[in-house]
Design a protein around this motif. Structure first.
Motif, PDB file in Angstrom:
ATOM      1  N   ASN A  68       0.795  -1.221   0.000  1.00  0.00           N
ATOM      2  CA  ASN A  68       0.000   0.000   0.000  1.00  0.00           C
ATOM      3  C   ASN A  68       0.828   1.272   0.000  1.00  0.00           C
ATOM      4  O   ASN A  68       0.306   2.360   0.129  1.00  0.00           O
ATOM      5  CB  ASN A  68      -0.951   0.001   1.194  1.00  0.00           C
TER       6      ASN A  68
ATOM      7  N   GLN B  71      -7.271   1.167  -0.674  1.00  0.00           N
ATOM      8  CA  GLN B  71      -7.445  -0.197  -0.164  1.00  0.00           C
ATOM      9  C   GLN B  71      -8.829  -0.703  -0.506  1.00  0.00           C
ATOM     10  O   GLN B  71      -9.745   0.075  -0.749  1.00  0.00           O
ATOM     11  CB  GLN B  71      -7.289  -0.178   1.354  1.00  0.00           C
ATOM     12  N   SER B  72      -8.973  -2.046  -0.551  1.00  0.00           N
ATOM     13  CA  SER B  72     -10.295  -2.614  -0.806  1.00  0.00           C
ATOM     14  C   SER B  72     -11.196  -2.377   0.404  1.00  0.00           C
ATOM     15  O   SER B  72     -10.745  -1.971   1.464  1.00  0.00           O
ATOM     16  CB  SER B  72     -10.174  -4.105  -1.097  1.00  0.00           C
ATOM     17  N   GLY B  73     -12.469  -2.667   0.226  1.00  0.00           N
ATOM     18  CA  GLY B  73     -13.445  -2.424   1.300  1.00  0.00           C
ATOM     19  C   GLY B  73     -14.493  -1.453   0.807  1.00  0.00           C
ATOM     20  O   GLY B  73     -14.229  -0.687  -0.113  1.00  0.00           O
TER      21      GLY B  73
ATOM     22  N   PRO C 108     -13.751  -3.463  -4.726  1.00  0.00           N
ATOM     23  CA  PRO C 108     -13.645  -4.913  -4.548  1.00  0.00           C
ATOM     24  C   PRO C 108     -12.220  -5.358  -4.225  1.00  0.00           C
ATOM     25  O   PRO C 108     -11.266  -4.652  -4.522  1.00  0.00           O
ATOM     26  CB  PRO C 108     -14.076  -5.465  -5.905  1.00  0.00           C
ATOM     27  N   ASP C 109     -12.125  -6.540  -3.622  1.00  0.00           N
ATOM     28  CA  ASP C 109     -10.806  -7.130  -3.370  1.00  0.00           C
ATOM     29  C   ASP C 109     -10.183  -7.568  -4.679  1.00  0.00           C
ATOM     30  O   ASP C 109     -10.865  -8.138  -5.541  1.00  0.00           O
ATOM     31  CB  ASP C 109     -10.939  -8.378  -2.474  1.00  0.00           C
ATOM     32  N   LEU C 110      -8.887  -7.331  -4.833  1.00  0.00           N
ATOM     33  CA  LEU C 110      -8.149  -7.840  -5.991  1.00  0.00           C
ATOM     34  C   LEU C 110      -7.941  -9.338  -5.793  1.00  0.00           C
ATOM     35  O   LEU C 110      -7.525  -9.778  -4.709  1.00  0.00           O
ATOM     36  CB  LEU C 110      -6.801  -7.119  -6.078  1.00  0.00           C
ATOM     37  N   THR C 111      -8.242 -10.115  -6.848  1.00  0.00           N
ATOM     38  CA  THR C 111      -8.028 -11.571  -6.749  1.00  0.00           C
ATOM     39  C   THR C 111      -7.293 -12.059  -7.977  1.00  0.00           C
ATOM     40  O   THR C 111      -7.190 -11.360  -8.980  1.00  0.00           O
ATOM     41  CB  THR C 111      -9.370 -12.335  -6.666  1.00  0.00           C
TER      42      THR C 111
ATOM     43  N   PRO D 249      -7.775 -14.112  -3.133  1.00  0.00           N
ATOM     44  CA  PRO D 249      -7.447 -12.717  -2.803  1.00  0.00           C
ATOM     45  C   PRO D 249      -5.938 -12.476  -2.829  1.00  0.00           C
ATOM     46  O   PRO D 249      -5.151 -13.331  -2.398  1.00  0.00           O
ATOM     47  CB  PRO D 249      -8.000 -12.545  -1.384  1.00  0.00           C
TER      48      PRO D 249
ATOM     49  N   SER E 147      -2.701 -10.276  -1.694  1.00  0.00           N
ATOM     50  CA  SER E 147      -2.313  -9.360  -0.613  1.00  0.00           C
ATOM     51  C   SER E 147      -1.344  -8.297  -1.103  1.00  0.00           C
ATOM     52  O   SER E 147      -1.293  -7.194  -0.587  1.00  0.00           O
ATOM     53  CB  SER E 147      -1.672 -10.144   0.522  1.00  0.00           C
TER      54      SER E 147
ATOM     55  N   ASN F  46       0.276  -6.669  -4.749  1.00  0.00           N
ATOM     56  CA  ASN F  46       0.312  -6.616  -6.224  1.00  0.00           C
ATOM     57  C   ASN F  46       1.525  -5.818  -6.693  1.00  0.00           C
ATOM     58  O   ASN F  46       1.598  -5.404  -7.835  1.00  0.00           O
ATOM     59  CB  ASN F  46      -0.984  -5.978  -6.733  1.00  0.00           C
TER      60      ASN F  46
END
Ligand code: HDE
Length: 686
Positions: A6, A16-18, A22-25, A31, A33, A35
């Protein structure tokens, strides 16, 4: 020091996601953590093979490209609808032609032919005009061009034609250009291409916008009604916006200034809610006409002049939606001439017959397998059921036991059944003959319609054709090829031949090529073949480049803006800095473009509103001088407001102006925009 996911290293933190983000997958939904960093033992250690996150990401990236189309690689796709004006039930059983007022969704892809995907929009080239109608009886693709004839008469010559037009194989150039030896070598050896040669040397191949060009189905098709009666038909798209092209010198400069000129134009028009429209017209005729017509209606190098068979307007297409994703839609769309619906049918045009093989074949390779019809842009929007199954990337996987027919499972379990009532039936044309490789005698007249086309042009347009031939053949290094090409021209028009011969500096006029069929020198002129004779009577949808300086007069600017708006035209503000200018009244006006990035070739007309000091400053900037000198050289209408003298002089405008240069006083903005409707001040050319 290791860097966390981050923190981008500049102390800025990524989102950040939330919440809504959406969460990066991974593609498997795992998911992610981090990238930013590959998995490695120790901060300076080697990458670990175990890192499935990095490997999957790069693997997918490595496979992003699919083969580009072998022709028509560069294109731009748009959504819209077709609305029928009147029922055609007497002529055709096609569902799309039954109910007036009904709208059918369409997807259109405009393209150039020879250049690769990254080539420039304003290459001298034919434009593809492919329309997919998502009808309630399945997809109908009208895969046309902006020129109603083609180079060749038999599909077997298509690979030769395209090889000759594309970059020469040993050197890999020129890109997106026909101005080279191989192309003109082939053309000059193929007299059947002479009619098309006239069209491609005309301004049709340098359209101002996709919005301002016609479209043609080219081949003769059939319409078949519910009683099984057939009529021949040729399809035409007529732009409500009128026809307009650029000059060759503009095309050359536009390609540098904005290689995306045509797609940007379409994007801007649709974003502005100025939806382009084309009317669909049909030329309908029967066997009797076909038998008496001077040419063979199956020959795709011939037109049927509108004076002989009028175009009947039957509906309107409106393009009103940009794609959401260029790859998914514009790249993956697969047009195919064999996509035809009940009520429309093929003829024996030998080009059309060959195309019916080619499109499906090339798409299977380009899109990776037989299931490209499952991709949303290609899938029908009406119900469809069959027993096709499996294959790469199968997305429609029917449930149940029956995957063959006939079967005795009965009811819904048994799957779909053929439908003699609605199903497609080929027109039962009588066909017989010896199985041979033959070109019909009736295809042998290669020059008469080339001559008709040339003579149907205005003087300005004829001059452009001669200039284009001289330009293209000047790029041909082999004198014998230049001469061979010129040897065809006396069969078209002596004066044209003379101009091109002189323009090339040939030692003497080559002996005229021996025509395979006597040239009919008396075909009537057809006004519909000219662009200028069919020019619009409005400046709607066109663009004014407005060059401003600090201290420019507020009232003049305001008057020009509102006159343009009233006409439905756009104004783009050009200034020495993109930050804009401060007017005499102290108002800040942002610029759309800095002068270096906005040469006047990007505009249909130009206006300059400047203070005396601003004019002096602009006169010192080469691009500002060229803004005016080019507009003048390209016969554009020019409005001069405020105190522009220093700039006008530096830009080489003639002392005292001319009929295309208007001094912009307090109330003249409307008059200027009205003048612009003529698009160019052609008097300046003479
Ligand atoms: Fe095409 N043409 N063509 N063509 N054509 C293709 O199909 C072909 C012809 C046209 O935006 C290819 O999917 C043969 C005439 C357009 O995706 C390919 C012959 C006309 C487009 C092909 C012709 C066209 C294509 C390449 C001579 C106007 C672009 C990629 C027998 C009526 C469609 C693809 C789009 C594309 C073959 C002649 C128009 C290779 C063999 C005549 C607008 O299948």
């Amino acid at each position: 020091m290791t860097r966390s996911s981050n923190d981008n290293g500049n102390g800025e933190t990524h989102q950040q996601s939330g919440g809504d983000v959406p969460d990066l997958t991974t593609a498997q939904g795992i998911p992610v953590s981090d990238n930013q960093n590959t998995l490695r033992p120790g901060p300076r250690g080697p990458a670990l093979l175990e890192d499935f996150v990095m490997r999957e990401k790069i693997f997918h990236f490595d496979h992003e490209r699919i083969p580009e189309r072998v022709v028509h690689a560069r294109g731009y796709g748009l959504h819209g609808h077709f609305e029928l004006y009147e029922t055609l039930s007497d002529l055709s059983a096609a569902d799309i032609f039954q109910r007036p007022g009904e709208k059918t969704p369409v997807f259109v892809r405009f393209s150039t032919v020879a250049g690769n995907k990254g080539s420039a929009d304003l290459a001298r080239d034919v434009r593809g005009f492919a329309v997919k109608f998502y009808t309630q009886d399945g997809n109908w693709d009208l895969v046309g061009n902006n020129i109603p004839v083609f180079f060749i008469q038999d599909a077997i010559k298509f690979p030769d034609l395209i090889h000759a037009a594309k970059p020469e194989p040993d050197r890999g150039f020129p890109q997106a250009q026909t101005a080279h030896d191989n192309f003109w070598d082939f053309m000059s050896l193929m007299p059947e291409s002479m009619h098309m040669a006239m069209w491609i040397m005309s301004d049709r191949t340098i359209p101002r916008s996709f919005r301002f060009m016609e479209g043609f189905g080219v081949h003769t098709f059939r319409l078949v009604n519910a009683e099984g009666q057939s009529h021949y038909v040729k399809f035409h798209w007529k732009p409500k916006q009128g026809l307009q092209s650029v000059l060759w010198d503009e095309a050359v400069k536009v390609n540098g200034a904005d290689p995306d000129f045509h797609r940007r134009d379409m994007w801007n028009a649709i974003e502005a809610g100025d939806y382009p429209e084309w009317e669909l017209g049909i030329q309908v005729f029967d066997d009797e006409f076909a038998d008496n017509f001077e040419f063979d209606v199956l020959d795709p190098t011939k037109i049927i002049p509108e004076e002989q068979v009028p175009v009947r307007i039957i509906g309107k297409m409106t393009l009103n939606r940009l794609v959401d994703n260029f790859f998914a839609e514009t790249e993956q769309v697969a047009f195919c001439t064999q996509n035809i619906v009940p009520g429309i049918d093929f003829t024996n045009d030998p080009l059309l017959q060959g195309r019916n093989f080619s499109y499906l074949d090339t798409q299977t390779k380009r899109l990776g397998g037989p299931n490209f019809t499952h991709i949303p842009i290609n899938a029908p929007k009406c119900p469809f059921h069959n027993f096709q199954q499996d294959g790469h990337m199968a997305m429609h996987n029917p449930k149940g036991r029956a995957n063959y027919e006939p079967n005795s499972w009965g009811g819904a379990q048994g799957g779909p059944r053929e439908t003699p009532r609605r199903g497609f039936r080929s027109y039962p044309e009588q066909v017989q003959g010896e199985k041979r490789r033959l070109r019909p005698e009736s295809f042998a007249d290669h020059y008469s319609q080339a001559r008709q086309f040339y003579l149907s042009q205005t003087e300005v347009e004829q001059a452009h054709i001669a200039d284009a031939l001289v330009f293209e053949l000047s790029k041909v290094k082999t004198v014998a090829i230049r001469e061979r090409m010129v040897s065809h021209l006396p069969n078209i028009d002596e004066d044209l031949a003379k101009k091109v011969c002189e323009g090339l500096g040939l030692a003497k006029m080559p002996q005229a090529a021996e025509p395979a069929h006597p040239v009919n020198r008396n075909l009537s002129v057809s006004d519909k073949l000219s662009i200028l004779k069919n020019a619009p009577d409005s400046f709607k949808g066109r663009k004014i480049g407005l060059l401003l300086s600090d201290g420019a007069d507020d009232a003049l600017i305001e008057a020009l803006m509102s006159a343009a708006k009233a006409e439905g035209a756009m104004v783009e503000v050009v200034a020495p800095r993109v930050g804009g200018v401060t007017t005499a009244g102290g108002k800040a006006i942002e610029a759309d473009e800095k002068i270096d990035g906005a040469p006047s070739v990007l505009y249909d007309a130009v206006a300059v509103i400047v203070s005396a000091e601003g004019a002096e400053k602009l006169a010192a900037i080469p691009q500002a001088r060229q803004f005016l000198s080019d507009a003048y050289a390209h016969y554009k209408f020019i409005a001069l407001g405020g105190e522009p003298d220093a700039l006008a002089r530096a830009g080489g405008l003639p002392e005292g102006g001319d009929g295309g240069i208007l001094a912009l006083g307090g109330t003249d903005a409307g008059a200027f925009v009205a003048q612009c409707r003529a698009l160019r001040f052609w008097d300046r050319a003479s």
